[in-house]
Design a protein around this motif. Structure first.
Motif, PDB file in Angstrom:
ATOM      1  N   PHE A   1      -1.422 -28.964  52.268  1.00 38.27           N
ATOM      2  CA  PHE A   1      -0.360 -29.681  52.116  1.00 38.27           C
ATOM      3  C   PHE A   1       0.865 -28.867  52.395  1.00 38.27           C
ATOM      4  O   PHE A   1       0.916 -27.618  51.867  1.00 38.27           O
ATOM      5  N   ASP A   2       1.901 -29.123  53.053  1.00 34.09           N
ATOM      6  CA  ASP A   2       3.132 -28.438  53.269  1.00 34.09           C
ATOM      7  C   ASP A   2       4.067 -28.942  52.285  1.00 34.09           C
ATOM      8  O   ASP A   2       4.740 -30.258  52.717  1.00 34.09           O
ATOM      9  N   LEU A   3       4.430 -28.468  51.295  1.00 34.92           N
ATOM     10  CA  LEU A   3       5.268 -29.366  50.321  1.00 34.92           C
ATOM     11  C   LEU A   3       6.881 -29.180  50.730  1.00 34.92           C
ATOM     12  O   LEU A   3       7.850 -29.685  50.207  1.00 34.92           O
ATOM     13  N   ASN A   4       7.137 -28.256  51.871  1.00 32.38           N
ATOM     14  CA  ASN A   4       8.616 -28.218  52.315  1.00 32.38           C
ATOM     15  C   ASN A   4       8.719 -29.632  53.146  1.00 32.38           C
ATOM     16  O   ASN A   4      10.016 -30.193  53.034  1.00 32.38           O
ATOM     17  N   VAL A   5       7.888 -30.201  53.387  1.00 32.82           N
ATOM     18  CA  VAL A   5       8.310 -31.472  54.307  1.00 32.82           C
ATOM     19  C   VAL A   5       7.520 -32.328  53.353  1.00 32.82           C
ATOM     20  O   VAL A   5       7.852 -33.874  53.691  1.00 32.82           O
ATOM     21  N   GLY A   6       6.597 -32.248  52.550  1.00 38.86           N
ATOM     22  CA  GLY A   6       6.033 -33.216  51.696  1.00 38.86           C
ATOM     23  C   GLY A   6       5.082 -34.044  52.271  1.00 38.86           C
ATOM     24  O   GLY A   6       4.883 -35.186  51.931  1.00 38.86           O
ATOM     25  N   ARG A   7       4.140 -33.420  53.013  1.00 39.08           N
ATOM     26  CA  ARG A   7       3.083 -34.206  53.675  1.00 39.08           C
ATOM     27  C   ARG A   7       1.801 -33.180  53.848  1.00 39.08           C
ATOM     28  O   ARG A   7       2.070 -32.109  53.941  1.00 39.08           O
ATOM     29  N   SER A   8       0.663 -33.745  54.645  1.00 33.99           N
ATOM     30  CA  SER A   8      -0.359 -33.140  54.924  1.00 33.99           C
ATOM     31  C   SER A   8      -0.123 -32.442  56.084  1.00 33.99           C
ATOM     32  O   SER A   8       0.460 -32.800  56.945  1.00 33.99           O
ATOM     33  N   ALA A   9      -0.615 -31.069  56.081  1.00 40.01           N
ATOM     34  CA  ALA A   9      -0.459 -30.235  57.461  1.00 40.01           C
ATOM     35  C   ALA A   9      -1.791 -30.116  58.272  1.00 40.01           C
ATOM     36  O   ALA A   9      -1.628 -29.960  59.447  1.00 40.01           O
ATOM     37  N   ALA A  10      -2.745 -30.087  57.454  1.00 36.25           N
ATOM     38  CA  ALA A  10      -4.061 -29.927  58.439  1.00 36.25           C
ATOM     39  C   ALA A  10      -5.383 -30.325  57.637  1.00 36.25           C
ATOM     40  O   ALA A  10      -5.051 -30.436  56.201  1.00 36.25           O
ATOM     41  N   VAL A  11      -6.354 -30.819  58.152  1.00 32.55           N
ATOM     42  CA  VAL A  11      -7.627 -31.360  57.339  1.00 32.55           C
ATOM     43  C   VAL A  11      -8.705 -30.579  57.946  1.00 32.55           C
ATOM     44  O   VAL A  11      -8.950 -30.700  59.176  1.00 32.55           O
ATOM     45  N   ILE A  12      -9.612 -30.281  57.272  1.00 33.01           N
ATOM     46  CA  ILE A  12     -10.767 -29.428  57.930  1.00 33.01           C
ATOM     47  C   ILE A  12     -12.054 -30.353  57.334  1.00 33.01           C
ATOM     48  O   ILE A  12     -12.210 -30.353  56.194  1.00 33.01           O
ATOM     49  N   THR A  13     -12.821 -30.988  58.113  1.00 30.81           N
ATOM     50  CA  THR A  13     -13.723 -31.939  57.517  1.00 30.81           C
ATOM     51  C   THR A  13     -15.086 -31.068  57.779  1.00 30.81           C
ATOM     52  O   THR A  13     -15.249 -30.186  58.308  1.00 30.81           O
ATOM     53  N   GLU A  14     -16.128 -31.453  56.956  1.00 33.61           N
ATOM     54  CA  GLU A  14     -17.498 -30.826  56.807  1.00 33.61           C
ATOM     55  C   GLU A  14     -17.050 -29.113  56.502  1.00 33.61           C
ATOM     56  O   GLU A  14     -17.884 -28.564  57.107  1.00 33.61           O
ATOM     57  N   ALA A  15     -16.345 -29.031  55.648  1.00 34.67           N
ATOM     58  CA  ALA A  15     -16.274 -27.697  55.387  1.00 34.67           C
ATOM     59  C   ALA A  15     -17.431 -26.795  54.484  1.00 34.67           C
ATOM     60  O   ALA A  15     -17.907 -25.835  54.899  1.00 34.67           O
ATOM     61  N   HIS A  16     -18.113 -27.677  53.853  1.00 36.89           N
ATOM     62  CA  HIS A  16     -19.416 -27.268  53.264  1.00 36.89           C
ATOM     63  C   HIS A  16     -20.471 -28.410  53.292  1.00 36.89           C
ATOM     64  O   HIS A  16     -20.086 -29.412  53.591  1.00 36.89           O
ATOM     65  N   SER A  17     -21.632 -27.975  52.951  1.00 36.67           N
ATOM     66  CA  SER A  17     -22.927 -29.009  52.875  1.00 36.67           C
ATOM     67  C   SER A  17     -22.618 -29.804  51.724  1.00 36.67           C
ATOM     68  O   SER A  17     -23.176 -30.864  51.585  1.00 36.67           O
ATOM     69  N   ARG A  18     -22.146 -29.227  50.689  1.00 30.44           N
ATOM     70  CA  ARG A  18     -21.637 -29.922  49.414  1.00 30.44           C
ATOM     71  C   ARG A  18     -20.226 -29.976  48.953  1.00 30.44           C
ATOM     72  O   ARG A  18     -19.760 -28.997  49.490  1.00 30.44           O
ATOM     73  N   PRO A  19     -19.751 -30.759  48.024  1.00 32.71           N
ATOM     74  CA  PRO A  19     -18.317 -30.587  47.603  1.00 32.71           C
ATOM     75  C   PRO A  19     -17.945 -29.215  47.253  1.00 32.71           C
ATOM     76  O   PRO A  19     -18.658 -28.562  46.403  1.00 32.71           O
ATOM     77  N   VAL A  20     -16.654 -28.671  47.573  1.00 29.89           N
ATOM     78  CA  VAL A  20     -16.147 -27.577  47.159  1.00 29.89           C
ATOM     79  C   VAL A  20     -15.712 -27.460  45.477  1.00 29.89           C
ATOM     80  O   VAL A  20     -15.115 -28.347  45.363  1.00 29.89           O
ATOM     81  N   HIS A  21     -16.183 -26.476  44.696  1.00 31.84           N
ATOM     82  CA  HIS A  21     -15.825 -26.334  43.588  1.00 31.84           C
ATOM     83  C   HIS A  21     -14.724 -25.451  43.159  1.00 31.84           C
ATOM     84  O   HIS A  21     -14.308 -25.369  42.001  1.00 31.84           O
ATOM     85  N   GLN A  22     -14.577 -24.663  44.151  1.00 31.57           N
ATOM     86  CA  GLN A  22     -13.190 -23.623  43.959  1.00 31.57           C
ATOM     87  C   GLN A  22     -12.819 -23.027  45.269  1.00 31.57           C
ATOM     88  O   GLN A  22     -13.649 -22.886  46.201  1.00 31.57           O
ATOM     89  N   ILE A  23     -11.487 -23.092  45.418  1.00 33.30           N
ATOM     90  CA  ILE A  23     -10.767 -22.337  46.630  1.00 33.30           C
ATOM     91  C   ILE A  23     -10.125 -21.084  45.933  1.00 33.30           C
ATOM     92  O   ILE A  23      -9.368 -21.310  44.935  1.00 33.30           O
ATOM     93  N   CYS A  24     -10.377 -20.116  46.534  1.00 32.03           N
ATOM     94  CA  CYS A  24      -9.551 -18.898  46.047  1.00 32.03           C
ATOM     95  C   CYS A  24      -8.910 -18.301  47.344  1.00 32.03           C
ATOM     96  O   CYS A  24      -9.467 -17.927  48.245  1.00 32.03           O
TER      97      CYS A  24
END
Length: 834
Positions: A696-719
């Motif tokens: 999300f780009d909070l300067n414009v207040g909307r989604s900027a990019a989406v990455i589908t199928e990033a993992h085979s299971r839900p991500v539990h941490q972004i670092c």
């Protein structure tokens, strides 16, 4: 023993021709068929050979044919000496003399190419040296790096033959099936590795004839190919079902499996990525068969048997242009299969390009039975030698990896994302609203305070009584300074600069020696999260017994205890100035604590947030609180007032208010979020329950990019790689971030390309959501694991460089100190410091 040979005259060979694709696109220069020879006998499953200047293959069964790839005008050299069909061919590794070895059930012969050419020019018959006779069917030959010995894979054993004395030095026995391939370890000359139809690989010391390592059964089908990658010290082997296994050959790694790659799934994922990035323009050679085509019974390749493996050398300029490589240590791999050629990235284990034989017009061989690859010739192209699965044809192909990658690369985004802002805050931005409000709020709060005091004037009969003081506001400060005022940032920097810290050297390696351990709680109260303060002087952790604790960085003394949650504490976060500690619990509440007073300063619950808070942090240098609640990411302004009021002690003065709510695409639950708080940044990274990543780009207040199928299971941490005020690193590294999911390892991403640049899978993480952390220098990634160890990976390698022991149970998370060479790991009941 010498064997005679002669040059065969008048071999039928077709002229080189360019091959165009079936869709008639601009990819006709990708592959060129250099020659096609029809043999009298079919050779679908034999070992072929390619060197920098030559290719070799059996012709008419018992003839060895050698073709010069650099000078096609030279006449084919066909060497005769075998009485039975040739089953294996291999070139030597040294330039002088140039050796080649061929094997059949009756004999194994070594030839010198230079001597053979000279004999032919002189009108004499070339001679080869017989290294062994009546060894049975030989499936594979391989010279040692110095060409002094050669490994002959005959039946269930491997014979190591001396090329000078023509004597067998040792016989290596132990496989339960025919040995299909063998390779020498280039940096350990005495080690040879073999794979077999018994579906396992073995590591031998051929000098003493002993077995070093025996792997378990890897697959349900035979292992066919083998490659040793010297740069990353890895072993790659492939089977008949299209599976690749990659093992680490680093000392003390004990041949640990790095990952397993399913080529069929990777091909489907590759086609899906290209279709999503550029719908309507997907080339036919990468299109997967539809369900209707499958129902009709069309010729569909179900599996991709791995017939050959070779290094794929790409120039850094090409890699940068195609957005493939983020590090000089990244390497790619050619995978030869019966259906086509694939380029596999060994950093992220994803396919970069796919070439199907059947989708190029006039290509003579559509289904290959054998395949040999040479990664680079004099003109920078790859050479591929094929034999037909169902016919007698033998073809040589020149493949241009540059054209292949450019044709199949994903289109680049118009504007690349970056953590570092490149423009000013927009007047309509939620961030601008927060800054303006924070600078204007103190003046608005002083006025009501004065009016409230004047309102109590009826207690005094005269308005001009000096001693009463009711006509003016009291001199005492009614509100403590708010953390979201610009001046706070200045005070924070001054506070930090008052300490004399030395900048840590960037080249320091992570610590590996255990210096201290601490039992945090009795029983099975797991430590669920841990984080150092910005100055590195304090360490906060959250536990399953509903407490947040703050220790000194050296884990000594009595910790400060912050009770109040009604559930396990999942998240702790320090403010930029170190005055406040934020905690999130499974009770669904968010609490902000005063670190100095060890008391609650702000509590946000169901009255403001109808859905439980999953994760939260300070954002925009403490101006906002960023949190996830259900499917939304919320940006909150907050006011903290710790002033004591005995009359209204039960009425909280601290408060928070939502500025903007941003829903995830698809309205899925947010499982993790991350943003930079140490400097101004507009980007917020989130992960959803549907395995997607969204920026999300909070300067414009909307989604900027989406990455589908990033993992085979839900991500539990972004670092994110947030760096440290005590270390310097290139600005590009701030665009790197890592994600982790249970059972799917760690993936390193680049915001500029939105690609997974590397994967780390050397640790065990199948059930428990173990945490990850970047080092302050940006060179290492650490993680917890279920085998009671913490692992440290170097950014340029997919195998771990350190394995930290000391825990007695699952390591749930790690944290690097921002100011010292120190890493703290947490387990289910203790913290360890190194």
């Amino acid at each position: 023993m010498k064997c005679e040979a002669e040059q065969t005259q008048g071999l039928q060979m077709e002229e080189p021709q360019e091959i165009s694709s079936t869709e008639g696109g601009c990819v006709g220069d990708i592959v060129i068929e250099k020659f096609l020879i029809e043999s009298k006998k079919s050779t679908p499953h034999v070992q072929l050979a390619c060197s920098m200047q030559h290719s070799a293959f059996p012709l008419d069964g018992n003839e060895l044919c050698i073709w010069n790839t650099e000078d096609p005008s030279q006449q084919l050299l066909a060497l005769r000496g075998h009485h039975q069909p040739i089953s294996a061919v291999a070139f030597g590794n040294t330039a002088t003399p140039r050796l080649i070895c061929s094997a059949s059930p009756d004999r194994v012969i070594m030839w010198s190419l230079d001597e053979c050419r000279e004999k032919v020019l002189e009108g004499l018959i070339p001679r080869g040296t017989v290294l062994g006779t009546l060894l049975g069917k030989v499936l594979y030959l391989r010279f040692s790096p110095d060409d002094r010995v050669i490994a002959v894979c005959a039946g269930n054993k491997i014979l190591v033959v001396d090329t000078e004395s023509q004597s067998t030095l040792v016989e290596l026995e132990g496989h339960q099936g025919p040995v299909t391939a063998a390779e020498f370890c280039t940096w350990r000359a005495h080690v040879v590795i073999s794979v077999s139809e018994d579906r396992s690989f073995k590591v031998w010391d051929h000098r003493v004839g002993s077995l070093i390592y025996n792997s378990p059964v890897l697959a349900a089908s035979p292992l066919l190919s083998l490659l040793v990658v010297e740069g990353s010290k890895q072993l790659v082997t492939g089977c008949a079902e299209g599976q690749l296994w990659i093992f680490s050959l680093v000392d003390r790694h004990h041949y640990r499996c790095v990952t397993r790659v399913d080529l069929r799934k990777k091909r489907e994922s590759f086609s899906t990525r290209r279709l999503d990035s550029n719908p309507g323009s997907l080339p036919e050679e990468s299109r997967l068969p539809s369900a209707h085509e499958l129902a009709k019974g069309d010729d569909v390749e179900v599996t991709l048997p791995v017939l050959g493996l070779a290094h794929c050398e790409l120039s850094l300029g090409l890699a940068s242009e195609c957005g493939l490589l983020s590090s000089e240590n990244t390497s790619c791999l050619w995978v030869g299969s019966s259906a086509g050629l694939l380029i596999l990235n060994l950093a992220n284990f994803e396919l970069e390009a796919v070439l199907h034989y059947k989708n190029f017009r006039n290509l003579s061989i559509q289904v290959a039975g054998s395949c040999a690859l040479r990664s680079k010739t004099s003109d920078g192209k790859a050479f591929c030698l094929l034999t037909s699965m169902f016919g007698n044809g033998i073809a040589g192909l020149k493949v241009d990896p540059t054209a292949l990658l450019r044709c199949q690369q994903r289109p680049t985004l118009g504007t690349r994302l970056s953590v570092l802002p490149s423009s000013r805050v927009l007047p309509t931005s939620p961030l601008h609203f927060g800054v303006v409000e924070s600078s204007a709020q103190p003046a608005r709060h002083r006025q009501p305070a004065a009016r409230s005091v004047v309102k109590d004037q009826p207690l005094v009969f005269h308005s001009k009584v000096r001693s009463s003081g009711y006509t003016s506001a009291p001199h005492a400060t009614m509100f403590s300074p708010k953390t979201n005022i610009k001046n706070d940032c200045k005070r924070s920097s001054e506070r930090k600069n008052s300490y004399k810290w030395k900048e840590s050297p960037v080249q320091n390696s992570p610590p590996t020696r255990l210096s201290r351990w601490l039992a945090v709680a009795d029983g099975r109260a797991a430590v669920r999260c841990v984080q150092f303060s910005g100055d590195g002087r304090q360490l906060a952790c959250g536990s399953a017994n509903h407490l947040a604790l703050v220790f000194g960085a050296d884990l000594t003394g009595t910790p400060a205890v912050f009770p109040g949650h009604d559930g396990p504490v999942n998240t702790v976060c320090w403010s930029h100035d170190g005055r406040w500690l934020l905690s999130v619990s499974q009770d669904g509440t968010l609490r902000v604590w005063s670190v100095r007073r060890t008391e609650l300063a702000l509590c946000l619950g169901k009255d403001l947030l109808p859905k439980p808070v999953q994760s939260a942090q300070f954002y925009y240098i403490d101006t906002f609180i960023l949190l996830s609640s259900g499917p939304e990411v919320q940006l909150l302004t907050y006011h903290i007032d710790t002033c004591k009021d005995e009359i209204r002690r039960y009425k909280p003065k601290s408060r928070g208010r939502a500025v903007v709510r941003l829903p995830m695409t698809g309205a899925v639950e947010v499982t993790s979020l991350s943003a930079v708080n140490d400097f101004y940044s507009y980007l917020v990274l989130t992960a959803g329950r549907n395995r997607t990543l969204e920026a999300f780009d909070l300067n414009v207040g909307r989604s900027a990019a989406v990455i589908t199928e990033a993992h085979s299971r839900p991500v539990h941490q972004i670092c994110q790689n947030k760096g440290s005020s005590f270390m310097t690193q290139p600005s590009q590294l701030y665009n790197l971030f890592a994600t982790t999911a249970v059972g799917d390892g760690i993936r390193l991403w680049d915001l500029r390309t939105l690609r997974c640049e590397r994967r780390f899978e050397g640790h065990s993480n199948r059930c428990y959501p173990c945490g990850i952390a970047f080092s302050p220098c940006g060179r290492y990634v650490a993680c917890g694991a279920e085998d009671r160890h913490a692992y440290v990976y170097e950014m340029g390698s997919s195998t771990f460089c350190h394995r930290l022991s000391g825990h007695t149970d699952t390591v749930t998370g790690v944290a690097f100190s921002p100011s010292a060479s120190q890493v703290t790991s947490m387990g289910l009941s203790m913290c360890l410091q190194r």
